[in-house]
Design an enzyme around this catalytic site. Structure first.
Site, PDB file in Angstrom:
ATOM      1  CE  LYS A 120     -16.854 -34.997   0.618  1.00 12.88           C
ATOM      2  NZ  LYS A 120     -15.683 -35.894   0.631  1.00 12.88           N
ATOM      3  CD  GLU A 189     -16.557 -43.157  -0.591  1.00  9.81           C
ATOM      4  OE1 GLU A 189     -16.259 -41.984  -0.275  1.00  9.81           O
ATOM      5  OE2 GLU A 189     -16.183 -43.702  -1.650  1.00  9.81           O
TER       6      GLU A 189
HETATM    7  O1  KIV Z   1     -15.000 -36.905  -4.177  1.00 10.21           O
HETATM    8  C1  KIV Z   1     -16.126 -37.387  -4.144  1.00 10.21           C
HETATM    9  O2  KIV Z   1     -16.805 -37.569  -5.169  1.00 10.21           O
HETATM   10  C2  KIV Z   1     -16.666 -37.791  -2.843  1.00 10.21           C
HETATM   11  C3  KIV Z   1     -17.973 -38.513  -2.829  1.00 10.21           C
HETATM   12  C4  KIV Z   1     -17.826 -39.871  -3.343  1.00 10.21           C
HETATM   13  C5  KIV Z   1     -18.609 -38.486  -1.500  1.00 10.21           C
HETATM   14  O3  KIV Z   1     -16.073 -37.526  -1.844  1.00 10.21           O
END
Ligand code: KIV
Length: 271
Positions: A120, A189
């Site tokens: 991600k 988010e």
């Molecule tokens: O790093 C993380 O925990 C996140 C979530 C809040 C989506 O990116």
């Protein structure tokens, strides 16, 4: 004889099917073996090895300090525990921005060294080249728009993003770009619920919201927040499903008392 257990693993295709069927996706963060094992056994669909490990595990104020090596270490521990969930790993700050070759190298390291299933990264138009290049290696990419914590010093605050039209329009545009670039899903988010609804309807890939309302195709929370291990973080979007800090506090106080009183170990608890 197969060494594989008969468990139907969640894949990126499963998530697409879930969106099509209207079945919501449940995602939580995990950073270590023991917690990942519990969450996976309890039926979580996606485990995110979030760069929030920088806050939750290491006690940093932001997600910026965590390194690629540290993310890989957390991801390896999670992957060893998981039998069913899809494991997605955050690409840390400095491992992909502004350089698609670096992005590809970082993503390959994550996949090769941890055994995770996807990466991600945060951002829209500015990371499209990196998304496309990572995809050339066959690595699935999840996007992340709205409040992107790696840009906290640009935002200056953790308040709700995209309340104004211009930022909302950019977010819609970025969401379509990420989808066209090949992202299999994206986190939204801390944005208004109406915007999440519009974006989720406009995409064929699933959206996963945090503080983004009920119309995302799934939800994600930081597990230490929802389990009440962190007890000093109270954003409106957070529902606490347990108060584990109370359980731990009680247990440790009892243990200290028992050791001091020489009640522990008892005759049955020794050799
Ligand atoms: O790093 C993380 O925990 C996140 C979530 C809040 C989506 O990116």
């Amino acid at each position: 004889m197969s060494v594989h257990k008969n468990i139907k693993k969640i894949t990126t295709n499963t998530l697409h099917e879930m969106k099509q069927k209207g079945e919501k996706i449940a995602m939580l963060t995990a950073y270590d073996y023991s917690m990942a094992r519990l969450l996976d056994a309890a039926g979580i669909d996606v485990l995110l090895v979030g760069d929030s490990a920088s806050n939750v595990m290491a006690g940093h104020e932001t997600t910026l300090p965590i390194t690629l090596d540290q993310m890989i270490y957390h991801a390896q521990s999670v992957v060893r525990a998981v039998e069913r969930a899809l494991v997605v790993v955050d690409m840390p700050f400095g491992s992909y921005q502004g350089n698609s070759r670096l992005a590809l190298e970082s993503a390959i390291r994550i996949m090769k060294e941890s055994g995770a299933h996807a990466v991600k990264l945060e951002g829209g138009e500015e990371v499209v080249e990196s998304v496309k290049r990572i995809l050339t290696a066959g690595i699935p990419v999840m996007g992340h728009l709205g409040l992107t914590p790696q840009s906290i010093y640009k935002f200056g605050t953790y308040v709700v993003r995209a309340k104004e039209d211009a930022e909302a329009e950019k977010l819609k545009h970025d969401a379509l770009l990420l989808q066209e670039s090949g992202c299999f899903a994206m986190v939204l988010e801390k944005i208004p619920a109406k915007l999440t609804e519009a974006v989720s309807k406009s995409l064929h890939i699933p959206t996963i919201g945090i503080g983004a309302g009920g119309d995302a195709d799934g939800q994600v929370l930081v597990s230490h927040d929802m389990l009440g291990i962190n007890f000093d973080f109270h954003p409106r979007f957070l529902r606490r499903y347990a108060q584990l800090h109370e359980v731990i506090d009680q247990a440790v106080k009892q243990y200290v008392q028992d050791v001091k009183k020489q009640d522990f170990p008892s005759a049955n608890e020794q050799y």
